[in-house]
Design a protein around this motif. Structure first.
Motif, PDB file in Angstrom:
ATOM      1  N   LEU A 122       1.245  16.195  -9.278  1.00  0.00           N
ATOM      2  CA  LEU A 122       1.939  16.471  -8.424  1.00  0.00           C
ATOM      3  C   LEU A 122       1.027  17.725  -7.791  1.00  0.00           C
ATOM      4  O   LEU A 122       1.136  17.848  -6.446  1.00  0.00           O
ATOM      5  N   GLN A 123       0.400  18.268  -8.556  1.00  0.00           N
ATOM      6  CA  GLN A 123      -0.779  19.108  -7.899  1.00  0.00           C
ATOM      7  C   GLN A 123      -1.772  18.595  -7.094  1.00  0.00           C
ATOM      8  O   GLN A 123      -2.123  19.041  -6.136  1.00  0.00           O
ATOM      9  N   LEU A 124      -2.328  17.401  -7.558  1.00  0.00           N
ATOM     10  CA  LEU A 124      -3.516  16.671  -6.997  1.00  0.00           C
ATOM     11  C   LEU A 124      -3.258  15.474  -5.871  1.00  0.00           C
ATOM     12  O   LEU A 124      -4.031  15.215  -5.476  1.00  0.00           O
ATOM     13  N   GLY A 125      -2.053  14.939  -6.178  1.00  0.00           N
ATOM     14  CA  GLY A 125      -1.533  13.539  -5.699  1.00  0.00           C
ATOM     15  C   GLY A 125      -1.844  13.814  -4.234  1.00  0.00           C
ATOM     16  O   GLY A 125      -2.648  12.802  -3.582  1.00  0.00           O
ATOM     17  N   LYS A 126      -1.311  14.977  -3.496  1.00  0.00           N
ATOM     18  CA  LYS A 126      -1.459  14.846  -1.864  1.00  0.00           C
ATOM     19  C   LYS A 126      -2.813  15.128  -1.590  1.00  0.00           C
ATOM     20  O   LYS A 126      -3.323  14.753  -0.537  1.00  0.00           O
ATOM     21  N   LYS A 127      -3.746  15.814  -2.636  1.00  0.00           N
ATOM     22  CA  LYS A 127      -4.911  16.048  -2.112  1.00  0.00           C
ATOM     23  C   LYS A 127      -5.926  14.736  -2.263  1.00  0.00           C
ATOM     24  O   LYS A 127      -6.938  14.713  -1.418  1.00  0.00           O
ATOM     25  N   ALA A 128      -5.440  14.048  -3.134  1.00  0.00           N
ATOM     26  CA  ALA A 128      -6.140  12.745  -3.370  1.00  0.00           C
ATOM     27  C   ALA A 128      -5.335  11.512  -2.291  1.00  0.00           C
ATOM     28  O   ALA A 128      -5.991  10.532  -2.231  1.00  0.00           O
ATOM     29  N   GLY A 129      -4.583  12.075  -1.383  1.00  0.00           N
ATOM     30  CA  GLY A 129      -4.158  10.931  -0.338  1.00  0.00           C
ATOM     31  C   GLY A 129      -3.140  10.069  -1.118  1.00  0.00           C
ATOM     32  O   GLY A 129      -2.956   8.820  -0.728  1.00  0.00           O
ATOM     33  N   MET A 130      -2.676  10.315  -2.046  1.00  0.00           N
ATOM     34  CA  MET A 130      -1.679   9.348  -3.073  1.00  0.00           C
ATOM     35  C   MET A 130      -0.206  10.077  -3.229  1.00  0.00           C
ATOM     36  O   MET A 130      -0.285  11.142  -3.338  1.00  0.00           O
ATOM     37  N   ALA A 131       0.553   9.047  -3.502  1.00  0.00           N
ATOM     38  CA  ALA A 131       1.829   9.506  -3.778  1.00  0.00           C
ATOM     39  C   ALA A 131       1.814  10.080  -5.240  1.00  0.00           C
ATOM     40  O   ALA A 131       1.178   9.399  -6.204  1.00  0.00           O
ATOM     41  N   PRO A 132       2.483  11.361  -5.525  1.00  0.00           N
ATOM     42  CA  PRO A 132       2.501  11.639  -6.833  1.00  0.00           C
ATOM     43  C   PRO A 132       2.487  10.581  -8.289  1.00  0.00           C
ATOM     44  O   PRO A 132       1.723  10.609  -9.156  1.00  0.00           O
ATOM     45  N   ARG A 133       3.627   9.608  -8.041  1.00  0.00           N
ATOM     46  CA  ARG A 133       3.844   8.761  -9.108  1.00  0.00           C
ATOM     47  C   ARG A 133       2.598   7.805  -9.074  1.00  0.00           C
ATOM     48  O   ARG A 133       2.425   7.347 -10.414  1.00  0.00           O
ATOM     49  N   GLU A 134       2.217   7.579  -7.843  1.00  0.00           N
ATOM     50  CA  GLU A 134       0.856   6.570  -7.922  1.00  0.00           C
ATOM     51  C   GLU A 134      -0.073   7.192  -8.732  1.00  0.00           C
ATOM     52  O   GLU A 134      -0.863   6.640  -9.464  1.00  0.00           O
ATOM     53  N   PHE A 135      -0.606   8.511  -8.438  1.00  0.00           N
ATOM     54  CA  PHE A 135      -1.532   9.406  -9.059  1.00  0.00           C
ATOM     55  C   PHE A 135      -1.245   9.392 -10.484  1.00  0.00           C
ATOM     56  O   PHE A 135      -2.144   9.339 -11.210  1.00  0.00           O
ATOM     57  N   ALA A 136      -0.011   9.377 -10.956  1.00  0.00           N
ATOM     58  CA  ALA A 136       0.440   9.912 -12.241  1.00  0.00           C
ATOM     59  C   ALA A 136       0.187   8.550 -13.163  1.00  0.00           C
ATOM     60  O   ALA A 136      -0.338   8.614 -14.227  1.00  0.00           O
ATOM     61  N   ALA A 137       0.394   7.331 -12.449  1.00  0.00           N
ATOM     62  CA  ALA A 137       0.370   5.938 -13.190  1.00  0.00           C
ATOM     63  C   ALA A 137      -1.183   5.857 -13.328  1.00  0.00           C
ATOM     64  O   ALA A 137      -1.554   5.286 -14.471  1.00  0.00           O
ATOM     65  N   LEU A 138      -2.080   6.232 -12.463  1.00  0.00           N
ATOM     66  CA  LEU A 138      -3.472   5.956 -12.565  1.00  0.00           C
ATOM     67  C   LEU A 138      -4.022   6.880 -13.788  1.00  0.00           C
ATOM     68  O   LEU A 138      -4.842   6.418 -14.738  1.00  0.00           O
ATOM     69  N   LEU A 139      -3.665   8.286 -13.705  1.00  0.00           N
ATOM     70  CA  LEU A 139      -3.922   9.030 -14.683  1.00  0.00           C
ATOM     71  C   LEU A 139      -3.577   8.669 -15.980  1.00  0.00           C
ATOM     72  O   LEU A 139      -3.973   8.734 -17.157  1.00  0.00           O
ATOM     73  N   SER A 140      -2.082   8.296 -16.064  1.00  0.00           N
ATOM     74  CA  SER A 140      -1.574   7.852 -17.525  1.00  0.00           C
ATOM     75  C   SER A 140      -2.511   6.606 -18.027  1.00  0.00           C
ATOM     76  O   SER A 140      -2.615   6.668 -19.216  1.00  0.00           O
TER      77      SER A 140
END
Length: 556
Positions: A55-73
């Motif tokens: 949630l902190q970094l998703g927007k800055k990465a240009g990604m939806a938070p859940r998409e960012f979370a899936a990648l990180l997960s």
């Protein structure tokens, strides 16, 4: 694995994703262990730790938070020590450690020893903490007790979090109060009643006797000639009584600064001149004023009276500048409940001096305390002396009870509770847990269980998982308590750890039970590993109690 280890792992995983081109390179500046943090989820069913990094970094990465979370997960789940990672809600990550990684913490704590809990949250901060600062005209009493305990605990917490701290006592030894004090002792020296407005306590007679013992001829002098001798001797003796009382209470000051030296050294005149250069001085009605209304105060304040005499406020200004000149970027004042009016004027001094009042000065106001059933001191008159409270309730019980409440909440101390050896007494509850860990260790060694091997993967009982989780949080609790100036966070966490330990002690044995026919069972790796966990709890409880200025007994 400690929380900071997991934060470092998260940062490493995210940086690896940047290196691989899965995340934009400009995100790297945001990826640090200080920003990518983990915390305990509200329910253990959701894992050992959770993070909102997506949630902190998703927007800055240009990604939806859940998409960012899936990648990180996906990347995090492949890391050593991680059992599973689940994406929840809008992009939270719930992380479960494997048993070996979770259990490894017990060994890390024991090996860290006294350093466990120390952190770098406030490294680089240079802090002056002024607290207690009671007038040297009488003994320390109940009104000074709270800040003695809290101030010392805050200083300990700041140091444990990397700050450079000077604990300072400001001695109000200037002004007419010292003459009144001297006249009170002088009157008792001659067997007279103290003058109107003087100090009536029995301690004044004790001081008179002590002055006479040092100066047998003092009664042969005129009052005018005797007054300086009496004032200086009684002042020195009373300050020594204050210092001795603080020492008995476990409170240490690095510096005692005399208000009188500010007058005698020219520091007050220098301060007025410096503030004038800053453009915040105004001469009117024959007096010198600091325009504190320019900085939010309700009225301007007089520095030098029309008769040329400096005010107490002038000494406050000189004292603030003195601290500034000594290199203290952060100046913390701990004041009593009757000092609310000082907040704006002290902040105005900081602003007038060119400091940032939101950063360079912090003023904490403590609320009143009372003690059910306490008797007024025969020696001090109409007050309850701190030394009497310590003798009655005990240093540990008094310090712990004062530390476990926020400073801005009034306290009524319950002596019966603090003197009881029951779990209703918080300090007894925590100290007993520590003593129990030491007793368990002695019993273990007596039965041949020693810390010769360790396998964290064996610590799988639910009470072991809970105890490890609470021990893991201790450094973060210390850092938070230091930043917020709230020692009660440490006290309350120690009580949680004590509860988790007692539950574990009831469920898991260190020494193996004998067989039904009484034959001793062999000591196994699990027994030795549990001794590590027991001793890790010893370490954390002792370290936490030490931060509060409370002892960690070997036996109860």
């Amino acid at each position: 694995m400690k929380p900071e280890d997991l934060s470092a792992l998260l940062s490493a995983v995210l940086n690896a994703a940047v290196d691989a081109g899965d995340l934009p390179s400009d995100l790297r500046a945001e990826i640090t262990p200080e920003r990518v943090k983990v915390e305990r989820p509200r329910s253990r069913e959701h894992g050992d730790w959770a993070t909102n990094a997506a949630l902190q970094l998703g927007k800055k990465a240009g990604m939806a938070p859940r998409e960012f979370a899936a990648l990180l997960s996906e990347r995090l789940a492949a890391a050593e020590g991680i059992a599973s990672v689940d994406v929840a809600g809008p992009g939270f990550l719930n992380i479960t450690l494997d048993a070996a990684a979770a259990g490894e913490l017990a060994r890390q704590i024991v090996e860290a020893g006294e350093s466990y809990g120390r952190n770098t949250a406030l490294t680089g901060h240079v802090v002056n903490m002024e607290f207690v600062s009671a007038n040297p005209t009488g003994p320390l009493h109940i009104g000074h007790t709270r800040w003695a305990a809290l101030g010392d605990a805050i200083a300990r917490l700041l140091r444990a979090s990397g700050a450079e701290v000077t604990a300072e006592y400001y001695v109000n030894d200037a002004g007419n109060q010292m003459n009144v004090f001297a006249d009170s002792v002088l009157a008792r020296l001659h067997g007279r009643d103290v003058p109107e407005g003087g100090y009536p306590g029995g301690y004044v007679k004790d001081l008179a006797d002590a002055v006479l013992a040092e100066h047998p001829d003092v009664r042969e002098l005129t009052d005018e000639a005797a007054r300086p001798v009496v004032r200086e001797t009684a002042y020195r003796l009373q300050m020594q009584d204050i210092k001795d009382t603080l020492t008995a209470f476990g409170v240490h000051f690095d510096v005692f600064t005399s208000e009188r030296t500010l007058h005698e050294s020219g520091a007050i005149q220098s301060a007025v001149a410096r503030l004038r250069e800053q453009g915040h001085i105004e001469d009117r009605e024959g007096a010198v004023w600091l325009k504190t209304t320019d900085f939010g105060d309700d009225k301007d304040r007089v520095l030098i009276r029309a008769n040329g005499e400096p005010t107490y406020f002038a000494a406050d200004a000189a004292y603030y500048l003195d601290k500034r000149d000594r290199g203290f970027e952060e100046k913390v004042y701990l004041l009593g409940a009757d000092h609310h009016g000082y907040v704006n004027r002290l902040k105005a001094i900081a602003s007038a001096a060119g400091d940032d009042a939101a950063k360079n000065i912090e003023i904490l106001i403590g609320q009143l305390i009372s003690v059910n059933g306490a008797k007024l001191s025969k020696r001090a008159g109409n007050i309850i002396e701190l030394k009497d409270l310590v003798e009655w309730l005990g240093k540990d019980a008094l310090r712990y009870d004062l530390a476990r409440y926020p400073a801005d909440s009034p306290i009524t101390i319950d002596p019966e509770k603090l003197r009881s050896n029951t779990n209703d007494n918080p300090v007894y509850y925590v100290q007993y847990a520590h003593a129990r860990t030491r007793g368990a260790a002695r019993t273990a060694v007596a039965h041949g269980v020693e810390r010769t091997e360790f396998d964290g993967a064996l610590l799988t009982h639910e009470t072991e998982s809970e105890l490890l989780a609470q021990l893991a949080e201790f450094p973060a609790v210390v850092a938070s308590a230091a930043r917020l100036r709230e020692p009660h966070r440490v006290a309350r966490h120690l009580e949680v750890i004590a509860g988790a330990y007692h539950a574990w002690y009831a469920a898991c044995r260190i020494v193996p039970l004998p067989t039904d026919d009484g034959t001793p069972r062999p000591v196994e790796t699990l027994n030795r590993t549990r001794l590590w966990l027991n001793d890790a709890t010893t370490t954390v409880l002792a370290n936490g109690l030490g931060l509060l200025g409370v002892s960690a007994p070997e036996t109860m």
